[in-house]
Design an enzyme around this catalytic site. Sequence first.
Site, PDB file in Angstrom:
ATOM      1  N   ASN A 210       0.844  -1.201   0.000  1.00 44.21           N
ATOM      2  CA  ASN A 210       0.000   0.000   0.000  1.00 44.21           C
ATOM      3  C   ASN A 210       0.880   1.252   0.000  1.00 44.21           C
ATOM      4  O   ASN A 210       2.101   1.153  -0.015  1.00 44.21           O
ATOM      5  CB  ASN A 210      -0.953  -0.026   1.199  1.00 44.21           C
ATOM      6  CG  ASN A 210      -0.192  -0.095   2.505  1.00 44.21           C
ATOM      7  OD1 ASN A 210       0.558   0.803   2.849  1.00 44.21           O
ATOM      8  ND2 ASN A 210      -0.373  -1.193   3.242  1.00 44.21           N
ATOM      9  N   ILE A 309      -2.780  -7.186  14.402  1.00 42.32           N
ATOM     10  CA  ILE A 309      -1.678  -7.074  15.363  1.00 42.32           C
ATOM     11  C   ILE A 309      -2.099  -6.274  16.589  1.00 42.32           C
ATOM     12  O   ILE A 309      -1.912  -6.699  17.732  1.00 42.32           O
ATOM     13  CB  ILE A 309      -0.442  -6.421  14.694  1.00 42.32           C
ATOM     14  CG1 ILE A 309      -0.033  -7.239  13.464  1.00 42.32           C
ATOM     15  CG2 ILE A 309       0.703  -6.292  15.686  1.00 42.32           C
ATOM     16  CD1 ILE A 309       1.021  -6.579  12.601  1.00 42.32           C
ATOM     17  N   VAL A 310      -2.688  -5.101  16.338  1.00 39.51           N
ATOM     18  CA  VAL A 310      -3.001  -4.227  17.465  1.00 39.51           C
ATOM     19  C   VAL A 310      -4.068  -4.857  18.368  1.00 39.51           C
ATOM     20  O   VAL A 310      -4.005  -4.750  19.593  1.00 39.51           O
ATOM     21  CB  VAL A 310      -3.383  -2.805  16.972  1.00 39.51           C
ATOM     22  CG1 VAL A 310      -4.785  -2.727  16.430  1.00 39.51           C
ATOM     23  CG2 VAL A 310      -3.172  -1.776  18.066  1.00 39.51           C
ATOM     24  N   PHE A 326      -4.194   3.466  15.009  1.00 42.93           N
ATOM     25  CA  PHE A 326      -4.437   4.533  14.037  1.00 42.93           C
ATOM     26  C   PHE A 326      -5.637   4.144  13.191  1.00 42.93           C
ATOM     27  O   PHE A 326      -5.892   2.956  12.975  1.00 42.93           O
ATOM     28  CB  PHE A 326      -3.213   4.730  13.129  1.00 42.93           C
ATOM     29  CG  PHE A 326      -2.252   5.745  13.680  1.00 42.93           C
ATOM     30  CD1 PHE A 326      -1.464   5.447  14.778  1.00 42.93           C
ATOM     31  CD2 PHE A 326      -2.157   7.011  13.103  1.00 42.93           C
ATOM     32  CE1 PHE A 326      -0.602   6.386  15.306  1.00 42.93           C
ATOM     33  CE2 PHE A 326      -1.285   7.956  13.622  1.00 42.93           C
ATOM     34  CZ  PHE A 326      -0.506   7.652  14.717  1.00 42.93           C
ATOM     35  N   LYS A 344     -11.457  -3.116  19.051  1.00 44.52           N
ATOM     36  CA  LYS A 344     -10.093  -3.638  19.210  1.00 44.52           C
ATOM     37  C   LYS A 344      -9.585  -3.464  20.642  1.00 44.52           C
ATOM     38  O   LYS A 344      -8.418  -3.743  20.926  1.00 44.52           O
ATOM     39  CB  LYS A 344      -9.140  -2.938  18.228  1.00 44.52           C
ATOM     40  CG  LYS A 344      -9.520  -3.139  16.752  1.00 44.52           C
ATOM     41  CD  LYS A 344      -8.388  -2.768  15.816  1.00 44.52           C
ATOM     42  CE  LYS A 344      -8.837  -2.857  14.359  1.00 44.52           C
ATOM     43  NZ  LYS A 344      -7.730  -2.969  13.411  1.00 44.52           N
TER      44      LYS A 344
HETATM   45  O1  C5P Z   1      -6.893  -1.451   9.058  1.00 45.09           O
HETATM   46  P1  C5P Z   1      -7.595  -0.808  10.227  1.00 45.09           P
HETATM   47  O2  C5P Z   1      -8.282   0.473   9.862  1.00 45.09           O
HETATM   48  O3  C5P Z   1      -8.445  -1.749  11.024  1.00 45.09           O
HETATM   49  O4  C5P Z   1      -6.384  -0.341  11.183  1.00 45.09           O
HETATM   50  C1  C5P Z   1      -6.600   0.223  12.431  1.00 45.09           C
HETATM   51  C2  C5P Z   1      -5.444  -0.082  13.330  1.00 45.09           C
HETATM   52  O5  C5P Z   1      -5.222  -1.481  13.374  1.00 45.09           O
HETATM   53  C3  C5P Z   1      -4.109   0.537  12.938  1.00 45.09           C
HETATM   54  O6  C5P Z   1      -3.489   0.962  14.142  1.00 45.09           O
HETATM   55  C4  C5P Z   1      -3.332  -0.620  12.315  1.00 45.09           C
HETATM   56  O7  C5P Z   1      -1.943  -0.473  12.507  1.00 45.09           O
HETATM   57  C5  C5P Z   1      -3.871  -1.801  13.073  1.00 45.09           C
HETATM   58  N1  C5P Z   1      -3.883  -3.070  12.317  1.00 45.09           N
HETATM   59  C6  C5P Z   1      -3.149  -4.119  12.793  1.00 45.09           C
HETATM   60  N2  C5P Z   1      -3.174  -5.325  12.134  1.00 45.09           N
HETATM   61  C7  C5P Z   1      -3.914  -5.492  11.037  1.00 45.09           C
HETATM   62  C8  C5P Z   1      -4.672  -4.432  10.541  1.00 45.09           C
HETATM   63  C9  C5P Z   1      -4.639  -3.212  11.206  1.00 45.09           C
HETATM   64  O8  C5P Z   1      -2.449  -3.974  13.793  1.00 45.09           O
HETATM   65  N3  C5P Z   1      -3.914  -6.663  10.434  1.00 45.09           N
END
Ligand code: C5P
Length: 405
Positions: A210, A309-310, A326, A344
């Site tokens: 991306n 991950i988060v 974020f 989350k």
């Molecule tokens: O993609 P999304 O809008 O859900 O992302 C929101 C948060 O989740 C961001 O902080 C992003 O770094 C995290 N994230 C993550 N792992 C993923 C997708 C998003 O940690 N697979």
Amino acid sequence: MQTLAGKKILLGISGGIAAYKCAELTRRLIERGAQVQVVMTKAAKEFITPLTMQAVSGRPVSDSLLDPAAEASMGHIELAKWADLVLLAPATADLIARMSAGMGNDLLTTLVLATDSPVAVSPAMNQQMYRNVATQENIATLARRGMHIWGPAAGEQACGDIGPGRMLEPMQLVNLCEQFFQPKVLNGRSILITAGPTREAIDPVRYITNHSSGKMGYALANAAAQMGASVTLISGPVNLSAPAGVKRINVDSAQEMHDAVIAHAASHDAFISCAAVADYRPEEIASQKLKKTASNDHMTIKMVKNPDIVATVAAMTQQRPFTVGFAAETNDVETYARGKLVRKNLDMICANDVSVEGQGFNSSDNAITLFWPQGELALALASKEALSISILEKMHELMSLPPEA
Ligand code: C5P
């Protein structure tokens, strides 16, 4: 941003070829709000003219201890008291030796003796001169007396040699000045940050990714280090160098980022998930390059979900770090951001509207609204560096609140 607003920096230039970089250094310091008073040794004037330094600093250059006119306007003792920081760049082997011996045989060394302000020394010389035991002992003496030693860098030298002895680049010195003056509110805290995009391999030569540049995450890591935190940055592939003092771990895919984060999360006080993690990855990575064939007008790649991950970190039951996410949104920013905060289980979310031109992805500026369970704070369009400081200050404030009864 005026990160050095009102700071008085006495820039002492001695006679090395790197002196030509001092005009750029001065401009960048002034751009950030600093006042720069230049003091030059006799030899420095052979490498860059006082007129140039006067033009870029907006102040007459001081270069003589015995100049009645200069003494009448701002005497050397006054000058020594004026400075919030004395920065010696470039500091030659000779200047370092004279300071180490406690000499005051020109204006610059006299000022160093007469000041009780912090002194930063940025060595610059031929690599053999730098390696010389005398120079090494002199530098160690200055460090022992409490002077800050900034550099040198290693690499190709003006004389053709290769090795340690290059003066740090102007922007590295500016960054160290900013770091020096930044209040150390995050002292004692450890912060884990992810930045950049992830790369999801299709075959040995292709991948899905991306537009994330990593600038926001790197700015956060830099600001956190400047504010005194110990910082680990887990970075996807980006074109940025690691900020000073930050430990960087490079990863490619979301799974690799996940594994690195999980390995480090429990040992950090806070986790900031700034990376644009790919939500899906190809289910299988072809072991050989996929071929275009005459009969195949379409190609289908089956994708599977990556771990969030988060959310995984936020769900930790033991040694869970304060967790910040974020949210890049194109509409209904508050609704979606608050939804993610709750879903989350985050402690804070930084939301930005990426549909607005000139902010967010790939841009140097951003406007962000912070949401946490009990409140919100809108941060107006600003550089990612300035925003980082505001985000970290709010995070620090929320982390410092007593746990709810
Ligand atoms: O993609 P999304 O809008 O859900 O992302 C929101 C948060 O989740 C961001 O902080 C992003 O770094 C995290 N994230 C993550 N792992 C993923 C997708 C998003 O940690 N697979």
